[in-house]
Write an enzyme that holds these catalytic residues in place. Structure first.
Site, PDB file in Angstrom:
ATOM      1  N   LYS A  13     -16.725  10.184  20.039  1.00  0.00           N
ATOM      2  CA  LYS A  13     -16.956   9.932  18.604  1.00  0.00           C
ATOM      3  C   LYS A  13     -18.183   9.044  18.379  1.00  0.00           C
ATOM      4  O   LYS A  13     -19.088   9.404  17.638  1.00  0.00           O
ATOM      5  CB  LYS A  13     -15.748   9.231  17.949  1.00  0.00           C
ATOM      6  CG  LYS A  13     -14.465  10.011  17.963  1.00  0.00           C
ATOM      7  CD  LYS A  13     -13.361   9.275  17.222  1.00  0.00           C
ATOM      8  CE  LYS A  13     -13.074   7.894  17.762  1.00  0.00           C
ATOM      9  NZ  LYS A  13     -12.475   7.841  19.108  1.00  0.00           N
ATOM     10  N   ARG A  88      -7.176   6.050  11.383  1.00  0.00           N
ATOM     11  CA  ARG A  88      -6.515   6.116  12.681  1.00  0.00           C
ATOM     12  C   ARG A  88      -5.007   6.284  12.551  1.00  0.00           C
ATOM     13  O   ARG A  88      -4.298   6.322  13.554  1.00  0.00           O
ATOM     14  CB  ARG A  88      -6.795   4.836  13.440  1.00  0.00           C
ATOM     15  CG  ARG A  88      -7.786   5.055  14.578  1.00  0.00           C
ATOM     16  CD  ARG A  88      -7.976   3.739  15.271  1.00  0.00           C
ATOM     17  NE  ARG A  88      -8.463   3.856  16.603  1.00  0.00           N
ATOM     18  CZ  ARG A  88      -9.764   3.896  16.940  1.00  0.00           C
ATOM     19  NH1 ARG A  88     -10.677   3.893  16.014  1.00  0.00           N
ATOM     20  NH2 ARG A  88     -10.116   3.955  18.196  1.00  0.00           N
ATOM     21  N   ARG A 127     -17.309   3.894  31.595  1.00  0.00           N
ATOM     22  CA  ARG A 127     -17.860   2.898  30.678  1.00  0.00           C
ATOM     23  C   ARG A 127     -17.422   1.488  31.087  1.00  0.00           C
ATOM     24  O   ARG A 127     -18.186   0.536  30.951  1.00  0.00           O
ATOM     25  CB  ARG A 127     -17.419   3.192  29.244  1.00  0.00           C
ATOM     26  CG  ARG A 127     -18.095   2.250  28.251  1.00  0.00           C
ATOM     27  CD  ARG A 127     -17.927   2.700  26.826  1.00  0.00           C
ATOM     28  NE  ARG A 127     -16.542   2.634  26.387  1.00  0.00           N
ATOM     29  CZ  ARG A 127     -16.121   3.019  25.192  1.00  0.00           C
ATOM     30  NH1 ARG A 127     -16.985   3.526  24.331  1.00  0.00           N
ATOM     31  NH2 ARG A 127     -14.858   2.941  24.872  1.00  0.00           N
ATOM     32  N   ARG A 133     -16.468  -3.235  28.731  1.00  0.00           N
ATOM     33  CA  ARG A 133     -15.810  -3.498  27.440  1.00  0.00           C
ATOM     34  C   ARG A 133     -14.371  -3.938  27.689  1.00  0.00           C
ATOM     35  O   ARG A 133     -13.654  -3.336  28.502  1.00  0.00           O
ATOM     36  CB  ARG A 133     -15.855  -2.216  26.584  1.00  0.00           C
ATOM     37  CG  ARG A 133     -15.955  -2.513  25.107  1.00  0.00           C
ATOM     38  CD  ARG A 133     -16.202  -1.266  24.317  1.00  0.00           C
ATOM     39  NE  ARG A 133     -14.962  -0.662  23.856  1.00  0.00           N
ATOM     40  CZ  ARG A 133     -14.906   0.356  23.033  1.00  0.00           C
ATOM     41  NH1 ARG A 133     -16.027   0.903  22.593  1.00  0.00           N
ATOM     42  NH2 ARG A 133     -13.758   0.850  22.654  1.00  0.00           N
ATOM     43  N   ARG A 144      -4.143   2.859  24.482  1.00  0.00           N
ATOM     44  CA  ARG A 144      -4.947   3.493  23.426  1.00  0.00           C
ATOM     45  C   ARG A 144      -4.642   4.981  23.332  1.00  0.00           C
ATOM     46  O   ARG A 144      -4.602   5.549  22.240  1.00  0.00           O
ATOM     47  CB  ARG A 144      -6.434   3.257  23.695  1.00  0.00           C
ATOM     48  CG  ARG A 144      -6.862   1.834  23.338  1.00  0.00           C
ATOM     49  CD  ARG A 144      -8.097   1.413  24.080  1.00  0.00           C
ATOM     50  NE  ARG A 144      -9.279   2.176  23.734  1.00  0.00           N
ATOM     51  CZ  ARG A 144     -10.374   2.221  24.494  1.00  0.00           C
ATOM     52  NH1 ARG A 144     -10.429   1.562  25.639  1.00  0.00           N
ATOM     53  NH2 ARG A 144     -11.411   2.934  24.110  1.00  0.00           N
TER      54      ARG A 144
HETATM   55  P1  B4P Z   1     -16.712   7.379  22.807  1.00  0.00           P
HETATM   56  O1  B4P Z   1     -15.588   8.321  22.673  1.00  0.00           O
HETATM   57  O2  B4P Z   1     -17.954   7.664  22.033  1.00  0.00           O
HETATM   58  O3  B4P Z   1     -16.055   5.934  22.564  1.00  0.00           O
HETATM   59  P2  B4P Z   1     -15.725   5.202  21.221  1.00  0.00           P
HETATM   60  O4  B4P Z   1     -16.358   5.823  20.053  1.00  0.00           O
HETATM   61  O5  B4P Z   1     -16.086   3.787  21.530  1.00  0.00           O
HETATM   62  O6  B4P Z   1     -14.188   5.392  20.927  1.00  0.00           O
HETATM   63  P3  B4P Z   1     -12.935   4.476  21.050  1.00  0.00           P
HETATM   64  O7  B4P Z   1     -11.857   5.208  20.327  1.00  0.00           O
HETATM   65  O8  B4P Z   1     -12.739   4.205  22.488  1.00  0.00           O
HETATM   66  O9  B4P Z   1     -13.244   3.045  20.400  1.00  0.00           O
HETATM   67  P4  B4P Z   1     -13.342   2.410  18.939  1.00  0.00           P
HETATM   68  O10 B4P Z   1     -14.562   1.579  18.978  1.00  0.00           O
HETATM   69  O11 B4P Z   1     -13.256   3.418  17.845  1.00  0.00           O
HETATM   70  O12 B4P Z   1     -17.275   7.292  24.295  1.00  0.00           O
HETATM   71  C1  B4P Z   1     -16.559   6.902  25.409  1.00  0.00           C
HETATM   72  C2  B4P Z   1     -17.382   7.071  26.691  1.00  0.00           C
HETATM   73  O13 B4P Z   1     -17.557   8.452  26.987  1.00  0.00           O
HETATM   74  C3  B4P Z   1     -18.800   6.477  26.651  1.00  0.00           C
HETATM   75  O14 B4P Z   1     -19.042   5.781  27.846  1.00  0.00           O
HETATM   76  C4  B4P Z   1     -19.730   7.668  26.541  1.00  0.00           C
HETATM   77  O15 B4P Z   1     -20.980   7.454  27.159  1.00  0.00           O
HETATM   78  C5  B4P Z   1     -18.929   8.751  27.267  1.00  0.00           C
HETATM   79  N1  B4P Z   1     -19.246  10.092  26.763  1.00  0.00           N
HETATM   80  C6  B4P Z   1     -19.233  10.475  25.467  1.00  0.00           C
HETATM   81  N2  B4P Z   1     -19.574  11.790  25.354  1.00  0.00           N
HETATM   82  C7  B4P Z   1     -19.778  12.246  26.644  1.00  0.00           C
HETATM   83  C8  B4P Z   1     -20.148  13.534  27.196  1.00  0.00           C
HETATM   84  N3  B4P Z   1     -20.358  14.622  26.452  1.00  0.00           N
HETATM   85  N4  B4P Z   1     -20.243  13.626  28.538  1.00  0.00           N
HETATM   86  C9  B4P Z   1     -20.017  12.534  29.330  1.00  0.00           C
HETATM   87  N5  B4P Z   1     -19.690  11.303  28.858  1.00  0.00           N
HETATM   88  C10 B4P Z   1     -19.566  11.154  27.526  1.00  0.00           C
HETATM   89  O16 B4P Z   1     -12.032   1.491  18.834  1.00  0.00           O
HETATM   90  C11 B4P Z   1     -11.783   0.387  19.678  1.00  0.00           C
HETATM   91  C12 B4P Z   1     -10.581  -0.442  19.195  1.00  0.00           C
HETATM   92  O17 B4P Z   1     -10.855  -1.014  17.886  1.00  0.00           O
HETATM   93  C13 B4P Z   1      -9.262   0.317  18.967  1.00  0.00           C
HETATM   94  O18 B4P Z   1      -8.511   0.460  20.164  1.00  0.00           O
HETATM   95  C14 B4P Z   1      -8.545  -0.602  17.927  1.00  0.00           C
HETATM   96  O19 B4P Z   1      -7.955  -1.711  18.530  1.00  0.00           O
HETATM   97  C15 B4P Z   1      -9.694  -1.073  17.051  1.00  0.00           C
HETATM   98  N6  B4P Z   1      -9.888  -0.203  15.860  1.00  0.00           N
HETATM   99  C16 B4P Z   1     -10.987   0.555  15.600  1.00  0.00           C
HETATM  100  N7  B4P Z   1     -10.836   1.231  14.451  1.00  0.00           N
HETATM  101  C17 B4P Z   1      -9.603   0.900  13.964  1.00  0.00           C
HETATM  102  C18 B4P Z   1      -8.861   1.289  12.822  1.00  0.00           C
HETATM  103  N8  B4P Z   1      -9.352   2.178  11.952  1.00  0.00           N
HETATM  104  N9  B4P Z   1      -7.622   0.748  12.633  1.00  0.00           N
HETATM  105  C19 B4P Z   1      -7.126  -0.138  13.499  1.00  0.00           C
HETATM  106  N10 B4P Z   1      -7.761  -0.539  14.620  1.00  0.00           N
HETATM  107  C20 B4P Z   1      -8.998  -0.034  14.858  1.00  0.00           C
END
Ligand code: B4P
Length: 192
Positions: A13, A88, A127, A133, A144
């Protein structure tokens, strides 16, 4: 264009939102990034959120909604936005619908990125090594993924029922996935 990006942790995402921002010329709003910034700044909200995030649980709906409302009040969202990490759960989906109705900016499309669990775990482990992280450790990742299945997956149906859902296969190079996402958005294709 007002987009919501859906998908499990590690589905890409954040990665795709950063690319879409350039392609569509609208800001990328990540609730995860907003929360991490609050944690880094040591604000009262950040102090509350820190431990919850490290455990891989969801921060309270009120806190995240308040933060999002503040962000959507900024002047750069006139042409639209890409929401990453919100909603979410169903309460957040309903709150977002009400908020966007109030400001007359309804969501145009929700894009669901599909990636199998094994690859999700592999990406997050990668990652963890590269970026360290706090919530990419194995226990938080398991949590998660559980939270995603229990609370976030129902949001897919929320947008399906409104005829606003497209699904994109999220496996392949980042460029390949970006191409698929852009195609799905342009054609409102790949409904699922
Ligand atoms: P991503 O999937 O891009 O990771 P993310 O956006 O950070 O998602 P995530 O759900 O983990 O975290 P968020 O910040 O929203 O990438 C993951 C990895 O995969 C990276 O290393 C990337 O390089 C790799 N990758 C991606 N595409 C690839 C491809 N095609 N090929 C190979 N590798 C690839 O949330 C974090 C925390 O914040 C949550 O757990 C929660 O505690 C809180 N939070 C956030 N939003 C919230 C909400 N709305 N309500 C309540 N809590 C919330």
């Amino acid at each position: 264009m007002r987009l919501v990006l859906l998908g499990a942790p590690g589905s890409g995402k954040g990665t795709q939102a950063a690319r879409l921002k350039e392609a569509l010329g609208v800001p990328h709003i990540s609730t995860g990034d907003l929360l991490r910034a609050a944690v880094a700044a040591g604000t009262p909200l950040g102090q509350q959120a820190k431990a919850v995030m490290e455990r891989g649980e969801l921060v309270s709906d009120d806190i995240v909604l308040g933060m999002l409302e503040e962000r959507l009040a900024q002047g750069d969202v006139g042409k639209g936005f890409i929401l990453d990490g919100y909603p979410r759960n169903l309460a957040q989906a309903n709150a977002l619908e009400a908020l966007l109705e109030r400001i007359q900016q309804p969501v145009d499309l929700a894009v669901q990125l599909d990636v199998g669990t094994e690859l999700l775990i592999q990406r997050l482990a990668g990652r963890a090594k590269e970026e360290g992280r706090a919530d990419d450790n194995p226990e938080s990742v398991r949590n998660r993924l559980r939270v995603y299945t229990d609370q976030t997956a129902p949001v897919i149906d929320f947008y399906r029922q409104r005829g606003k859902l497209v699904c994109v296969y999220g496996v392949g190079s980042m460029d390949e996935v970006s191409q698929r996402v852009l195609e799905a958005i342009r054609n409102h294709a790949a409904t699922c």
